[in-house]
Motif scaffolding. Structure first.
Motif, mmCIF file in Angstrom:
data_model
loop_
_atom_site.group_PDB
_atom_site.id
_atom_site.type_symbol
_atom_site.label_atom_id
_atom_site.label_comp_id
_atom_site.label_asym_id
_atom_site.label_seq_id
_atom_site.Cartn_x
_atom_site.Cartn_y
_atom_site.Cartn_z
ATOM 1 N N VAL A 50 0.812 -1.211 0.000
ATOM 2 C CA VAL A 50 0.000 0.000 0.000
ATOM 3 C C VAL A 50 0.847 1.264 0.000
ATOM 4 O O VAL A 50 0.499 2.265 -0.641
ATOM 5 N N LEU A 51 1.986 1.245 0.696
ATOM 6 C CA LEU A 51 2.780 2.462 0.868
ATOM 7 C C LEU A 51 3.982 2.547 -0.063
ATOM 8 O O LEU A 51 4.331 3.632 -0.534
ATOM 9 N N PRO A 96 3.147 2.021 -4.682
ATOM 10 C CA PRO A 96 2.763 3.180 -5.499
ATOM 11 C C PRO A 96 3.912 4.124 -5.800
ATOM 12 O O PRO A 96 3.903 4.806 -6.829
ATOM 13 N N GLU A 110 -2.979 7.779 -12.178
ATOM 14 C CA GLU A 110 -2.619 7.619 -10.778
ATOM 15 C C GLU A 110 -3.738 6.925 -9.998
ATOM 16 O O GLU A 110 -3.487 6.055 -9.156
ATOM 17 N N LEU A 138 -3.500 3.107 -8.180
ATOM 18 C CA LEU A 138 -3.761 2.846 -6.766
ATOM 19 C C LEU A 138 -4.917 1.863 -6.573
ATOM 20 O O LEU A 138 -4.903 1.057 -5.638
ATOM 21 N N THR A 173 -2.169 -1.518 -6.751
ATOM 22 C CA THR A 173 -1.940 -1.575 -5.306
ATOM 23 C C THR A 173 -2.962 -2.464 -4.614
ATOM 24 O O THR A 173 -2.603 -3.370 -3.854
ATOM 25 N N GLY A 181 -6.335 2.608 3.973
ATOM 26 C CA GLY A 181 -5.011 3.112 3.614
ATOM 27 C C GLY A 181 -4.950 3.645 2.199
ATOM 28 O O GLY A 181 -4.339 4.683 1.934
ATOM 29 N N ILE A 182 -5.591 2.961 1.273
ATOM 30 C CA ILE A 182 -5.598 3.424 -0.122
ATOM 31 C C ILE A 182 -6.400 4.709 -0.255
ATOM 32 O O ILE A 182 -5.994 5.648 -0.967
ATOM 33 N N GLN A 214 -4.343 7.512 1.034
ATOM 34 C CA GLN A 214 -3.285 7.852 0.074
ATOM 35 C C GLN A 214 -3.799 8.743 -1.045
ATOM 36 O O GLN A 214 -3.107 9.666 -1.496
ATOM 37 N N VAL A 250 -4.001 12.183 0.359
ATOM 38 C CA VAL A 250 -2.665 12.740 0.602
ATOM 39 C C VAL A 250 -2.017 13.165 -0.707
ATOM 40 O O VAL A 250 -1.308 14.172 -0.766
ATOM 41 N N ARG A 251 -2.278 12.436 -1.769
ATOM 42 C CA ARG A 251 -1.721 12.770 -3.084
ATOM 43 C C ARG A 251 -2.448 13.936 -3.746
ATOM 44 O O ARG A 251 -2.105 14.323 -4.864
#
Length: 453
Positions: free
Chosen positions: A35-36, A39, A51, A55, A59, A123-124, A127, A130-131
């Protein structure tokens, strides 16, 4: 109540065993890397769509594969390792019945999978935020289903075009009609020759027909290939008509290079019973290029379908159904076999199920002669015919059993930004995630009750 307490005790034992062996800790590390770290290592073209797809497919697909393998082998090791190490004797002579033992172990693995799968999905999603991907970037579209009767009607229309003077000799009519239906249902690209057309019909949901003011705009995509690839544009026309044949949209193909996007305002389509999309190849007959399309997937119509968080949750139902089935399969094999043999047998069955999705095994055998055949065909032996019959029978059974899981298209629809239908996820969870494991549990409990401990 006593039975539920025994099942819950078995579930606690099923969760405690992986935790004691540090199995879960190692799996958590691998999932965190998927997951971290994954990507960061994968390069895309930098677009938001690429993107997002990376993910939601690479991912999430990697994490789901890790969970699947771990669940299958943990299930194989659950009861088989207890039997091999003489720990199962104490359980066997207790009031717990074999089915309760199976159900408890299966429930323990499923509970662990729920926690780990939820952590991966959260978590995905984090992310993505966060992106810098906003809610607009991750919005989901709902796929408007095509009318199931449209394929047969299209086959009838094409048959009448080929034989405009009436029904031909039955020896020709049967193979031609079968060939048309096979081409329309094939997952391969088939040609639309110059001067010919294809049609797709989509029913309008009753909710919007009764209240068109609440209907959203309808967006659509038409995808095709030219016989010259992308080096030469294709001349054609894309039309949308209502159920009575009134023209709603006409869009000429110019330099589209294989994809046409179009939009119908809410007032133009919502009050209709259906929307028909027509593609007409206007290349000059005899000298123009043909368009190559997959009839089943060439036209897609969309309406807004909500946000990504809810779509991840709906897709999670199908993923949980898969993990639940793998846990039951592993435990059932472990009830009958030692761990190495159980792991081999369970893995082999999973590989058979994967191969069963191959188009070679699922499509019917084409026995009609073709113009490109050279010489006389070699008659297959009775052994090869029997082997092919058995293999196709096995794959047909596997596809039938796993149809609810395949029908949700969870990963594909997540990556394409398409809504995963709640009904499909619930159906997969109930049929393949609960009922099928219970059937496996009944069979495994019979074997376990008679196994020499």
């Amino acid at each position: 109540m006593k039975s539920l307490r025994r099942i819950w005790a078995g579930a606690l034992l099923g969760m405690r065993a992986p935790l004691r062996s540090r199995f879960v800790a190692a799996l958590v590390i691998l999932l965190a890397a998927a997951v971290l770290v994954l990507p960061v290592q994968i390069r895309t073209d930098g677009s938001t769509a690429a993107e997002l797809r990376m993910l939601l497919t690479w991912t999430l697909g990697t994490a789901l594969t890790l969970l699947s393998v771990a669940t299958l082998w943990a299930g194989c090791a659950g009861i088989s390792s207890d039997i091999e190490e003489k720990r199962h004797v104490l359980t066997a002579i207790s009031p717990a019945r074999p089915l309760e033992i199976f159900t408890g172990r299966w429930l323990g693995l499923v509970l662990l999978d729920i926690v780990l799968l939820a952590a991966v999905l959260i978590g995905i999603f984090v992310q993505l935020r966060v992106r810098g991907l906003s809610a607009d970037d991750t919005r989901v579209q709902r796929l408007l289903p095509r009318d199931p009767a449209a394929l047969q009607e299209e086959a009838d229309r094409l048959f009448r075009e080929i034989f405009p003077d009436g029904t031909p000799d039955p020896t020709r009519a049967g193979p031609v009609r079968a060939s048309i239906e096979r081409d329309l249902g094939s997952r391969l690209h088939v040609p639309v020759e110059p001067g010919m057309e294809r049609r797709w019909r989509f029913p309008v949901p009753e909710t919007w027909r009764h209240d068109p003011a609440k209907a959203p705009p309808l967006t659509g995509v038409f995808q095709y290939l030219s016989t010259y690839g992308s080096t030469q544009p294709l001349r054609g026309v894309l039309e949308c008509r209502d159920g009575e044949g009134t023209l709603l949209l006409s869009r000429p193909l110019e330099d589209d290079r294989g994809r046409v996007d179009f939009t119908l305002p809410a007032g133009a389509w919502a009050a209709q019973e259906s929307v028909t999309v027509i593609f007409r190849n206007t290349e000059p007959p005899g000298e123009g290029v043909a368009a190559l399309i997959r009839y089943d997937d060439a036209v897609r119509l969309y309406v807004p379908g909500g946000g990504l968080a809810a779509n991840l949750a709906r897709a999670g139902l199908s993923m949980l159904a898969l993990l639940s089935l793998l846990a039951a399969l592993g435990i059932a094999c472990g009830c009958a076999l030692s761990f190495p043999v159980a792991a081999f047998a369970a893995t082999a069955m999973c590989l058979v199920a994967l191969v069963a999705q191959n188009e070679f095994y699922t499509d019917p055998v084409d026995t009609t002669p073709h113009a490109h055949d050279h010489g006389e065909a070699v008659e297959p032996s009775a052994f090869s015919q029997g082997l092919e019959t058995v293999s196709r029978g096995m794959t047909s059974v596997a596809n039938g059993i796993l149809a609810p899981l395949h029908g949700s298209h969870a990963l594909d629809r997540l990556g394409d930004g398409i809504r995963v239908e709640t009904a499909a996820g619930v159906r997969a969870l109930v049929l393949d995630g609960i009922l099928l494991p219970l059937v496996l549990g009944l069979g495994a409990s019979l074997v376990l009750a008679r196994r020499d401990l």
